[in-house]
Design a protein around this motif. Sequence first.
Motif, short mmCIF file in Angstrom:
data_model
loop_
_atom_site.label_atom_id
_atom_site.label_comp_id
_atom_site.label_asym_id
_atom_site.label_seq_id
_atom_site.Cartn_x
_atom_site.Cartn_y
_atom_site.Cartn_z
N ARG A 62 0.86 -1.12 0.19
CA ARG A 62 -0.10 -0.03 -0.02
C ARG A 62 0.89 1.53 -0.22
NH1 ARG A 62 -2.94 1.75 3.50
NH2 ARG A 62 -3.89 2.97 1.99
N GLU A 93 2.82 2.35 -1.84
CA GLU A 93 3.33 3.10 -3.21
C GLU A 93 2.69 4.34 -3.61
OE1 GLU A 93 1.00 1.06 -6.94
OE2 GLU A 93 2.46 0.02 -5.92
N ALA A 94 1.42 4.47 -2.81
CA ALA A 94 0.69 5.50 -3.20
C ALA A 94 0.87 6.73 -2.15
CB ALA A 94 -0.91 5.25 -3.60
N GLY A 95 1.97 6.89 -1.70
CA GLY A 95 2.35 7.93 -0.72
C GLY A 95 2.21 9.21 -1.09
N LEU A 96 1.99 10.07 -0.07
CA LEU A 96 2.16 11.72 -0.35
C LEU A 96 3.36 12.32 -0.96
CD1 LEU A 96 -0.17 13.45 1.78
CD2 LEU A 96 -0.51 13.24 -0.38
N ARG A 97 3.42 12.98 -2.04
CA ARG A 97 4.63 13.57 -2.43
C ARG A 97 4.69 15.07 -2.18
NH1 ARG A 97 4.35 9.18 -6.82
NH2 ARG A 97 2.22 9.82 -6.65
N GLU A 135 -1.26 14.33 6.66
CA GLU A 135 -0.47 13.15 6.81
C GLU A 135 -0.10 12.92 8.05
OE1 GLU A 135 0.74 10.86 4.38
OE2 GLU A 135 -1.07 12.01 3.63
N ALA A 145 -3.30 9.96 -7.76
CA ALA A 145 -1.93 9.66 -7.54
C ALA A 145 -1.62 10.10 -6.06
CB ALA A 145 -0.99 10.65 -8.45
N LEU A 146 -2.67 11.05 -5.51
CA LEU A 146 -2.81 11.17 -4.05
C LEU A 146 -3.05 10.16 -3.20
CD1 LEU A 146 -3.44 15.01 -4.32
CD2 LEU A 146 -1.32 13.92 -4.11
N GLY A 147 -3.71 9.19 -3.94
CA GLY A 147 -4.36 8.03 -2.90
C GLY A 147 -5.88 8.41 -2.85
N ARG A 163 -5.58 0.79 -5.14
CA ARG A 163 -5.42 0.87 -3.64
C ARG A 163 -5.57 2.10 -3.02
NH1 ARG A 163 -0.23 -2.94 -4.64
NH2 ARG A 163 -1.19 -4.86 -5.23
N ARG A 199 -6.15 5.49 -0.45
CA ARG A 199 -5.94 5.87 0.84
C ARG A 199 -7.21 6.34 0.98
NH1 ARG A 199 -1.14 8.95 2.63
NH2 ARG A 199 -2.04 10.23 0.95
#
Lengths: 298, 326, 296, 249
Positions: A292, A294-298, D68, D86-88, D160, D162
């Motif tokens: 999971r 992999e979709a982290g915040l950047r 976060e 892309a941010l979930g 997947r 968040r």
Amino acid sequence: MADAGTSGEARAEGGDVGGPLLDVRAVGVTVGGVRAVEHATLSLREGAFASLIGPNGAGKTSLLHAISGFYRPSAGEIHFGGRRIDGWPPHRVAASGLVRTFQRGRVFARLSCLDNMRLGARDHPGEQFVANLARPRARRRREAEVTSEARELLAAVGLGPKADDLAGTLSGGQRKLLEFARALMCRPKLVLLDEPMAGVNPTTGRQVMERIAQLHAAHSLTVFFVEHQLDVVMAMSDHVVVMAEGRVIKSGPPEEVRSDQAVHDAYLGSRRRREAVGRRGDEALAARAPGRDEAGLR
Amino acid sequence: MSSVFNVQFWAYVGVIAGIYGILAYSLQLQHGFCGLLNFGQVAFMALSGYTMAILVVKAGLGLWAASAAGLAVAGVFGVLMGIPTLRLRADYFAIVTIAVGEIVEYLASNMTSLTGGAAGSINLLGPQNAASYDGAWQDAVSRVQSWLGHAIGSAATATVATMAVVWVLLVLVALAVWFLVRSPWGRVLQAIRDDEDAAAATGKNVFRFKLQVLAVGGVIAGLAGLLFAFESATISPTDYDPTITFYAWTILVLAGTTSIAGVPLASVVFGILFAGVLFFTFPPFSYLGSADRSYLQLMIVGAALILLMRLRPQGLLGNRQEMLLG
Amino acid sequence: MTGLLQLVFDGVVVGAVLALAAAGVSLVYGGLRIINFAQGDYMTLGAYVALGVSSGLRLGMVAGVAAATLCTSAFAVVLEPVLWRPLRRARAGVLSLFVTAVGLSLVLRQGILFAAGGGFQQYRVDAYSAWQVSGLRFPTEEVVAGAAALAAILTLATLLSRTQLGKALRGLADSPELTAISGIDPDRLAVVVWALAGALAGLSGVLLALVETSFDTNLGWDQLLTVFCAVVLGGIGSTYGALIGGIVLGLVMELATWSGFAGGVPASYQLVVAFVALVAVLLVRPTGILGRSRIL
Amino acid sequence: MTAPSPFLVAEDLVAGYGEADVISGVSLSVARASLVAIVGPNGAGKSTLLRALFGLLPPRGGRVLLLEEGGSALDVTRVAVHRRAALGMALVPQLDNIFPNLSVRENLELGLGLRRPSGEQLAEVLELFPMLAARAGTRCGTLSGGQRQMVALARAMVRRPRLLLLDEPSAGLAPSAVEELFDQLAAIKVNGTTMLLVEQNARRALSEADWAYVLDMGRNRFEGPGPSLLADERIAELYLGGLAGAPAG
């Protein structure tokens, strides 16, 4: 308008009086090459307050489309009020007193709510090209009648203040209410309702159903509705038709349907099966948890 | 070259703009209020124009009776075209109507014995015998001209009189459209435009209403075709070029598809746009040869259309909120 | 019989060339709801770019074809942010987009006239070289054009069905909003749509000019209705359908001139034949060959 | 349960169509790995709120934040819709939530945007929705309403996400399918996905929700843990058809 008490009595008798109003005989429907309804047979007596239930994909809506003339059945016959109506175009079915609503609440978006309602009215000389021009007085008289009736019904479903708003500005639930009210403008003998409560909040939904029940009692209106809210279905209808996989698997009074094992298996689902599905889902999700991040915040 | 201040020239522009405006009303009734995309409306113009010319020249009918017959033919043709094609989905219907426009033009130039062929109505009585049909129209225009002469003096030329007649007819058509769409009949049309299935579910015979609107729109387009024939004194198949339909569409979209008051305004804007570029004779345009200059002028027309759409996608008088409602 | 076979060959070549332009129209309408009235003029643009490169710069016909494809594509791509994107942001309707395309068509056609002048043009190819096989004549440029068009058709079909981008393009035709929700930039997809449509138009234009041997600035404009016919015949919104519709239409138009067929229809009737074929198909299948029937 | 840390926060959101504001100053906070429900009468602005949160309807006022665990906050109010995956973030709209002319498999594949799907990712989702596995090649336009809903949910899950926003996922579903849906949502929550749910089926939604907001006339009216709102007589009277405490489903 009849009060709720008399409506309850009328409903109790509803299943017993009158001959068959709607008779669906061995109807099959094919949608986009897929057989959606197969050999469906059911009949509704005049004055019935009947419901159609079944799991998703059972073919309920397709059957509704077939009865209302939007789909041409690939097999079987449909009779309404003693006349064979399969193969009739939708407008002819509607004009014969069989009016339906749509799952999505279809309204005329760029017309006012009041105009939407007026469109439901039958026998309007103004809607005939020649009479519209040649009989202005008849047109105006009917228009006045229709307008006051429309306002009354709009108020009854709680859309009175919206009369002059464009229907396209209504929310999804309000559109369904408007559509239902418009169907009543036709003074139908039978209304087919495709999930009248879906997308409508429960309070309004109940009001809608109560309103339908009242009209049912007051105008010998026959009602046939597709609905998933079982408590409503069981409490209100005097006749329940159950479909599964394109067939009618059961048809009868609610208490009889409720206790039927086949219905239970096909529709209500056993608790054990649900739990099994749930567990399988948990495992599937737990198994992929490490991936999971992999979709982290950047 | 005409001058910017030449009244005659602008009156002529006014005549053409008015005729296109009437054609645009026929599209407005069909599309703006009933959702039909008809790209072959020029066929109705051609049919009524030719019917009128043929009846006057070959059958010796009076101009007004022949004109009425022309309108009737256009209306009936709407029904005939609708019967096989209206069951198609909207976008398919649109393309088929383009085909109808093409075929009518094609038949007009090939059925020489009936229509005079490619040479046009002047050839209706054979090559040695120039035919004309517009005598009664010229008389009527000169009568209007003399009335106008009392009011505006020498400015009342035949072209100005024609323009007055065309624009009076345009206003009458506008009123007719206004009356129709506000009547219960027009309400049904709009219901069909918004949701055909729901209209059928309330018992409206969608097919019949669409046939009616094709017929009524055909008659209005037929009127435009008659005026076109009167104004040009002789007609040939190329006069009813399919691009005329697209010009009328441009006017309708400029106006706002449901704005009845927008159509005359858009017609004027359209006329000024097409005629106005002819006056681009100052530098740097004057350095170009006449062919190059005409190419550039049409490019400017195209660019102006793009710009107008960019600035007002809902049209000059269109309602933006209504445009966005699903 | 050889006459008939010859017509079949001609029909397939013309049809394949038209199919390319039709596929471009279909992609743009399906994905962006723009009825690209300027597609014919994009074709003309391609033909003239090829003329400039192959004859003007003397770089040969292969370079000409490549340049036509690329330049038309680039032109279409440049217009996307300049012209179409602002209209999309303003949520312009199908008709406003259509009128814009009519305007663009006018600008392009007159612009080409302005730049290249009227008059007929020819590529520097040997118009008389041909293969002869048992009475049939296969002119070199027709063989080359047909082969190039068929190769392009296969490439496009593979792109649409096999790649993720192709699926996204088909998804865009179904629901632009859902495409964005799925994480795909609709603006970027629009650029792809125009790049493909422009390339298809440019290639189709130069190949058409090759087949017709001489051409003027109305080259594409004259074919626009045929191209639209092909789109409708195949089924609006289905790019595969447009490819098939183009070839079917090419065949019908050529075969109608066969003398064994009631003496044959004069070639000037070809457009009418195309329309009659279209109407006939629509009466039997109201949504074209591959079009989806309506589901409530 | 540890002290809930908020993941999605909306402050004073204002949004609407045309001239009128549909929601005027709605605030909410969604705790990490929780299921939050939004209920309320028709026209209360529930769907509008969801569209504004996801950027489909750019808010006229207020802001939307993603917090976060480290404490950093990302303002996503103006982030373009297509960047949110892309941010979930994922959204399942109520209507038009599938590509009707694409097959079930292609629908799921497009859930990944332009990235090439791996067979493994699809297999995982298909395992969660076994009914879809059997219909992988079927064109979605021919599926029933409930099956479409399932495809839509599955498509959102392929990435997947968040944070999952759901617009009336149970509308039009048969009771057994509603049960399955909520079972699936529960399973998704176990995994740590945060969910915000707009529902008409308020009783069912409230009974499952860790926290819930009642919206009326485009403003917050009540909030609290789902089950306790369900037991609240005022709310029951106003929005639940006067069936306080009635068993759900």
